[in-house]
Design an enzyme around this catalytic site. Structure first.
Site, PDB file in Angstrom:
ATOM      1  N   CYS A   2       0.859  -1.164   0.000  1.00 22.86           N
ATOM      2  CA  CYS A   2       0.000   0.000   0.000  1.00 22.86           C
ATOM      3  C   CYS A   2       0.905   1.226   0.000  1.00 22.86           C
ATOM      4  CB  CYS A   2      -0.866   0.000   1.242  1.00 22.86           C
ATOM      5  SG  CYS A   2      -1.733  -1.551   1.491  1.00 22.86           S
ATOM      6  N   ARG A  27       2.371   0.578  -6.498  1.00 18.96           N
ATOM      7  CA  ARG A  27       2.698  -0.314  -5.386  1.00 18.96           C
ATOM      8  C   ARG A  27       1.503  -1.179  -4.965  1.00 18.96           C
ATOM      9  NH1 ARG A  27       7.010   1.560  -2.251  1.00 18.96           N
ATOM     10  NH2 ARG A  27       5.996   0.674  -0.452  1.00 18.96           N
ATOM     11  N   TRP A  74      -3.675  -2.268  -1.189  1.00 16.21           N
ATOM     12  CA  TRP A  74      -3.622  -3.624  -1.758  1.00 16.21           C
ATOM     13  C   TRP A  74      -4.160  -4.524  -0.660  1.00 16.21           C
ATOM     14  CZ3 TRP A  74      -1.278  -8.297  -0.614  1.00 16.21           C
ATOM     15  CH2 TRP A  74      -1.208  -9.228  -1.654  1.00 16.21           C
ATOM     16  N   ASN A 100       0.077   1.047   6.535  1.00 18.67           N
ATOM     17  CA  ASN A 100       0.696  -0.026   5.736  1.00 18.67           C
ATOM     18  C   ASN A 100       1.204  -1.077   6.705  1.00 18.67           C
ATOM     19  OD1 ASN A 100       0.333   1.474   3.490  1.00 18.67           O
ATOM     20  ND2 ASN A 100       2.505   1.857   3.092  1.00 18.67           N
ATOM     21  N   GLY A 101       1.089  -2.338   6.321  1.00 19.71           N
ATOM     22  CA  GLY A 101       1.585  -3.417   7.187  1.00 19.71           C
ATOM     23  C   GLY A 101       0.426  -4.272   7.670  1.00 19.71           C
ATOM     24  N   GLU A 481      11.175 -17.905 -15.297  1.00 21.01           N
ATOM     25  CA  GLU A 481      10.935 -16.464 -15.338  1.00 21.01           C
ATOM     26  C   GLU A 481      10.068 -16.097 -16.553  1.00 21.01           C
ATOM     27  OE1 GLU A 481      10.947 -13.950 -13.611  1.00 21.01           O
ATOM     28  OE2 GLU A 481      11.250 -12.200 -14.872  1.00 21.01           O
ATOM     29  N   LYS A 485       6.481 -14.197 -16.259  1.00 17.79           N
ATOM     30  CA  LYS A 485       6.129 -12.960 -16.969  1.00 17.79           C
ATOM     31  C   LYS A 485       4.785 -13.129 -17.655  1.00 17.79           C
ATOM     32  CE  LYS A 485       8.083 -10.598 -15.503  1.00 17.79           C
ATOM     33  NZ  LYS A 485       9.077 -10.831 -14.487  1.00 17.79           N
ATOM     34  N   GLU A 488       1.842 -13.384 -15.075  1.00 18.71           N
ATOM     35  CA  GLU A 488       1.614 -12.131 -14.340  1.00 18.71           C
ATOM     36  C   GLU A 488       0.785 -11.132 -15.138  1.00 18.71           C
ATOM     37  OE1 GLU A 488       5.780 -10.883 -13.420  1.00 18.71           O
ATOM     38  OE2 GLU A 488       4.892 -10.348 -11.504  1.00 18.71           O
ATOM     39  N   HIS A 504       8.501 -36.673 -16.429  1.00 20.67           N
ATOM     40  CA  HIS A 504       8.054 -37.208 -15.135  1.00 20.67           C
ATOM     41  C   HIS A 504       6.655 -36.708 -14.758  1.00 20.67           C
ATOM     42  CE1 HIS A 504      11.945 -38.990 -14.489  1.00 20.67           C
ATOM     43  NE2 HIS A 504      12.516 -37.828 -14.774  1.00 20.67           N
ATOM     44  N   LYS A 603       3.867  -3.797  -6.692  1.00 19.39           N
ATOM     45  CA  LYS A 603       5.292  -3.718  -7.009  1.00 19.39           C
ATOM     46  C   LYS A 603       6.169  -4.059  -5.804  1.00 19.39           C
ATOM     47  CE  LYS A 603       8.600  -2.836  -9.882  1.00 19.39           C
ATOM     48  NZ  LYS A 603       8.885  -3.945 -10.818  1.00 19.39           N
TER      49      LYS A 603
END
Ligand code: AGP
Length: 608
Positions: A2, A27, A74, A100-101, A481, A485, A488, A504, A603
């Site tokens: 946040c 963020r 968020w 925040n937190g 990665e 991408k 996301e 497997h 972010k």
């Protein structure tokens, strides 16, 4: 996650708060709100969605006043809704707080406050803070805040105002960053200096268990024992990148194109060519200890974790170190023995990731040397590590990390080169690596000129609902990665796998509707990768290869190929990921996704 901004001064608070929220929005962005006080009354506006939705609501209801606080959220406790958006207020609607937190003991506190007759309006953990302050308030917000935070367990960055105070903003920190911005007869509070860019470069960072009281006439800082503190004013760089996508449609595309420069910034001034070694000023204070390190444990999350996985191969190849890589959130569950010969290396773009910070604390407790590779200067991780290296990649606003990833790979190579040269790596090997590193920016530029080809391929593949990404050795983290991408930003299901693992289990998924992206280099894994590709083709799977230039065997075996220039195998991930970033970008674009702010993501992930 946040974002917080606060203001007190002679100007109208509302436009400053809204502007700050826009700068913080990357963020976290499921809802936002602001509170402004004027003539003893509090006006609060909150909205679900983006800051632009809040702005529209605010226009319908003008808010005068010269001090206030604002927040972009968020969601952690309670779905994104107007009631759950911050600021939260006390029962009398006189006190407003943003937080925040996470308040871990909020259920106990809420029960206690409900029993005392407080009325709650939200499902959040944060609202207890407003009511706790109300309980202690006797005309002095600072004292009430001090008493309230003594009751809180968990992490917090809090800003609070009282409608009846004369333009006073009170802030406090434990675990979630909050800074003071110093203007001319005006003061700001923010969770991130970026929010203050147009207003001031002068900031003071609060440490854990510190609070500050801001007023247009001045400020003071105390610890939670109510003792006054003197703190240095820092001057932060001003680069208002957020205001400008420089002609690119999205920050992500801009940041992909900034990679040649970001890579160069990662190694500029850090190569000593005539000695075949690197020089990393940030590690010099611990160099003697570093020379004797035997074990390296890399901890990080998400994209930084995949950089760490590449780092394992890089360190193992260049040094004598025994290397382990852990997802930071799992680190504390390991029973790893650590001593003065163990180094723990935290990788983090933001420098704020709560899981990584928790892993660092755990490693500190066990006596390891703590190193960091961080992009954001002065961030929490930069402050709690013993030594480290900055990426200097410039700000990254796209939530999907791109340029920081390739920059991390380069910095890891420089660190491994530095340690390796103390542990037997030859001058010739070091020099060959340096020459290859220096070519990387040009090679990335070359890939970026192929953008139309990558775009065309991405459009052809955009119809699929599932993807498998495979690679071996250093291309295995690249595959992971690449898959990250894609999921996301396009919300398409994609799995990254070591290619050898395919038989497997995942191979049962393969059919004409389940394409594979195979990352293949001209190295010792080439023949085995080719066999894996044949296995997929034999089951009607479509295969797109990202491959080192010129292999006719790959061109024959695969349906589509994106060619990348060849470099040393250790550096190949820096090049191989670039087409995969663009592939994900163009698929997401063709689906009309919100590329820079994908749903549910943030972010900086500041909660565990
Ligand atoms: C990257 O695209 C992601 N948004 C995410 O996985 C990120 O890399 C992760 O949260 C770690 O962040 P950090 O590097 O700031 O610690």
């Amino acid at each position: 996650m946040c974002g917080i901004i606060g203001y007190c001064g002679d100007k109208a608070a509302r436009p400053i708060l809204l502007d700050g929220l826009k700068r913080l929005e990357y963020r976290g962005y499921d809802s936002a709100g602001l509170a402004v006080a004027d003539q003893g009354k509090l006006a609060v506006v909150r909205a679900v969605g983006k800051v632009s939705d809040l702005e529209k609501k605010g226009i319908a209801r003008p808010l005068p006043g010269h001090f206030g606080i604002a927040h972009t959220r968020w969601a952690t406790h309670g779905r994104p809704s107007e009631e759950n958006a911050h600021p939260h207020c006390d029962c009398r609607m006189e006190i407003a707080i943003v937080h925040n937190g996470i308040i871990e003991n909020y259920l106990d506190l809420k029960e206690e406050l409900l029993a005392k007759g407080h009325a709650f309006r939200s499902e959040t953990d944060s609202e207890v803070i407003a009511h706790l302050i109300e309980e202690s308030y006797d005309g002095d917000l600072e004292k009430a805040m001090l008493r309230a935070v003594q009751r809180l367990e968990g992490t917090f960055g809090i800003a609070a105002i009282h409608a009846g105070s004369d333009r006073q903003v009170v802030i406090v920190r434990r675990g979630s960053p909050i800074i003071i911005g110093i203007g001319n007869n005006e003061f700001f509070a923010a969770s991130d200096a970026g929010a203050l860019l147009p207003y001031t470069q002068k900031v003071i960072s609060l440490n854990d268990d510190e609070m500050a009281v801001l007023h247009p006439a001045g400020y003071h800082i105390k610890n939670l024992n109510n003792e006054f503190l003197q703190k240095e004013i820092e001057i932060r760089e001003t680069r208002d990148d957020l205001a400008d996508k420089k002609g690119y449609e999205h920050f992500m595309l801009k940041e992909i194109f900034e990679q040649p420069e970001a890579i160069e910034n990662a190694f500029r001034g850090r190569l000593i060519e005539n000695e075949g070694v690197s020089k990393l000023g940030g590690l010099e204070p611990v160099l003697e200890r570093l020379k004797n390190v035997k074990k390296l444990v890399i901890v990080s999350c998400g994209t930084s974790y995949y950089a760490g996985l590449c780092g394992r191969y890089i360190f193992e190849s260049l040094s004598e170190l025994h290397v382990e890589v852990d997802v930071a959130s799992e680190f504390r569950y390991r029973k790893l023995k650590m001593d003065a010969n163990t180094a723990v290396l935290a990788l983090s773009q933001s420098g704020e990731t709560a899981d990584t910070i928790a892993a660092i604390r755990e490693a500190k407790r066990k006596g390891a040397l703590i190193l960091g590779v961080v992009n954001v200067v002065g961030s929490a991780i930069a402050q709690i590590t013993d030594a480290g290296v900055y990426n200097h990649a410039g700000p990254e606003y796209g939530v999907a990390s791109t340029k920081i990833y390739t920059s991390q790979l380069v910095v890891l190579t420089l660190m491994a080169l530095l340690i390796g040269r103390y542990q037997g790596l030859s001058f010739t090997e070091g020099s060959a690596l340096i020459q290859a590193i220096k070519k990387l920016p040009r090679q990335v530029k070359k890939i970026l000129t192929d953008i139309e080809h990558i775009k065309k391929i991405a459009q052809e593949y955009a119809q699929y609902k599932d993807f498998l990404f495979i690679g071996r050795q250093l291309n295995y983290p690249t595959a992971m990665e690449g898959a990250l991408k894609l999921k996301e930003i396009s919300y398409i299901h994609a799995e990254g796998y070591p290619a050898g693992e395919m038989k497997h289990g995942p191979i049962s998924l393969i059919d004409e509707n389940f394409p594979t992206v195979a990352v293949v280099s001209q190295d010792s894994t080439f023949d085995k990768m080719l066999s894996n590709i044949q296995e997929i083709k034999a089951r009607n799977g479509r295969v797109l290869a990202v491959a080192s230039e010129g292999s006719s065997r790959i061109a024959d075996a695969c349906d589509d190929v994106i060619w990348v220039p060849e470099t040393l195998p250790l550096l190949q991930p820096v090049l191989n990921i670039v087409p995969l970033q663009l592939f994900a970008y163009f698929i997401a674009r063709s689906k009309g996704c919100d590329i820079d702010k994908p749903r549910n993501l943030a972010k900086a992930v500041t909660v565990e």
